[in-house]
Scaffold this motif. Structure first.
Motif, PDB file in Angstrom:
ATOM      1  N   ILE A 113       0.831  -1.219   0.000  1.00  0.00           N
ATOM      2  CA  ILE A 113       0.000   0.000   0.000  1.00  0.00           C
ATOM      3  C   ILE A 113       0.858   1.258   0.000  1.00  0.00           C
ATOM      4  CG2 ILE A 113      -1.595   1.342   1.463  1.00  0.00           C
ATOM      5  CD1 ILE A 113      -3.099  -1.322   1.871  1.00  0.00           C
ATOM      6  N   LEU A 119      -0.831   1.874  -7.536  1.00  0.00           N
ATOM      7  CA  LEU A 119      -2.047   1.686  -6.736  1.00  0.00           C
ATOM      8  C   LEU A 119      -2.832   2.998  -6.672  1.00  0.00           C
ATOM      9  CD1 LEU A 119      -3.857   0.013  -4.832  1.00  0.00           C
ATOM     10  CD2 LEU A 119      -2.363   0.706  -2.948  1.00  0.00           C
ATOM     11  N   VAL A 122      -8.038   2.074  -2.777  1.00  0.00           N
ATOM     12  CA  VAL A 122      -8.293   0.845  -2.033  1.00  0.00           C
ATOM     13  C   VAL A 122      -9.783   0.766  -1.716  1.00  0.00           C
ATOM     14  CG1 VAL A 122      -7.803  -0.435   0.093  1.00  0.00           C
ATOM     15  CG2 VAL A 122      -5.983   0.912  -0.992  1.00  0.00           C
ATOM     16  N   TYR A 124     -12.220  -0.781   0.689  1.00  0.00           N
ATOM     17  CA  TYR A 124     -12.110  -1.427   1.995  1.00  0.00           C
ATOM     18  C   TYR A 124     -13.489  -1.925   2.430  1.00  0.00           C
ATOM     19  CZ  TYR A 124     -10.258  -2.648   6.497  1.00  0.00           C
ATOM     20  OH  TYR A 124      -9.856  -3.373   7.598  1.00  0.00           O
ATOM     21  N   ILE A 143      -3.897   3.443   5.573  1.00  0.00           N
ATOM     22  CA  ILE A 143      -4.038   3.608   4.116  1.00  0.00           C
ATOM     23  C   ILE A 143      -4.151   5.100   3.775  1.00  0.00           C
ATOM     24  CG2 ILE A 143      -5.394   3.014   2.069  1.00  0.00           C
ATOM     25  CD1 ILE A 143      -6.562   0.650   3.710  1.00  0.00           C
ATOM     26  N   ARG A 148      -3.408   7.110  -0.012  1.00  0.00           N
ATOM     27  CA  ARG A 148      -4.228   6.368  -0.987  1.00  0.00           C
ATOM     28  C   ARG A 148      -5.707   6.633  -0.711  1.00  0.00           C
ATOM     29  NH1 ARG A 148      -0.126   4.938  -4.321  1.00  0.00           N
ATOM     30  NH2 ARG A 148       1.410   3.697  -3.203  1.00  0.00           N
TER      31      ARG A 148
END
Ligand SMILES: Nc1nc2c(ncn2[C@@H]2O[C@H](COP(=O)(O)OP(=O)(O)O)[C@@H](O)[C@H]2O)c(=O)[nH]1
Ligand SMILES: [Mg+2]
Length: 208
Positions: A113, A119, A122, A124, A143, A148
């Motif tokens: 991460i 990336l 995310v 979640y 995170i 991110r």
């Protein structure tokens, strides 16, 4: 990579020309050679990540759904339409493997991460019945600290009635400081899938 148009299908209005399992990785040096934007799927073990991937991909069992939690111990890369990867991460906070293994898994998730250049966001998952545990809070904080974007999605929508759904979504929104209520999904009833695909596609589109 070549397209596999023979298995083209449509899921919740999204045309999937090809969905391919590319590889499993345990560290950054093992990421796929071909660089494409990545969207990762994370959440506690058993929250419904693998089921959701199968639902998003419109397949029954491309991703192994486990009755034994903690089965996914690697980062699994799936290339969608040869345009981006969806990455199935190991479950966080899984306690039925050795402490050493837990630490290793948490470490590889953290490094991925923080370190994966491609990336873009995310997803979640939190179980709609539990509204997020302290482990979820801690992981989401990490995170966000890594810069991110996190999309919090409430899983297993079918496990609660409309009243509980509304109440728990509000709790999740407040707990994680969301601008709006979380998306809810059910892999069993196939609900919320169009909304989630639309979010994933916009994350990937912004990455271009
Ligand atoms: N009722 C219901 N059960 C689900 C749903 N998604 C997953 N499950 C079940 O929850 C368990 C864990 O699912 P899995 O996808 O393997 O979770 P993972 O560990 O996060 O990958 C399995 O028994 C699934 O059948 C859902 O939307 N509704
Ligand atoms: Mg899984």
């Amino acid at each position: 990579m070549k397209n596999e148009n023979n298995n083209a299908r449509e899921v919740a209005g999204v045309k999937l020309f090809s969905v391919k399992f590319v590889k499993s990785a345990t560290k950054l040096s093992e990421l796929p050679e071909e660089r494409l934007p990545q969207v990762a799927l994370l959440g506690r073990s058993n929250v419904g990540k693998s089921s959701l991937l199968n639902t998003l991909f419109g397949v029954k069992n491309m991703v192994k759904v486990s009755s034994t939690p903690g089965k996914t111990q690697e980062l699994n890369f799936f290339a969608v339409n040869d345009a981006f990867y969806i990455v199935d991460l190991p479950g966080v906070g899984y306690t039925r493997v050795s402490y050493k293994k837990q630490e290793q898994m948490a470490e590889s998730i953290r490094k991925y991460i923080e370190g994966s250049e491609d990336l873009k966001g995310v997803i979640y998952l939190v179980d709609i019945r539990h509204c997020g545990t302290p482990i979820d809070e801690e992981t989401i904080k990490g995170i966000r600290a890594a810069g991110r974007p996190v999309l919090i999605v409430a899983s297993k929508r079918d496990k609660v009635n409309q009243f509980e759904c509304a109440k728990n979504c509000k709790i999740i929104q407040e707990k994680f400081g969301l601008e709006s209520l979380p998306i809810t999904v059910s892999s069993l009833k196939k609900t919320g899938i169009a909304e989630l695909w639309s979010e994933i596609l916009s994350v990937v589109a912004e990455a271009r």
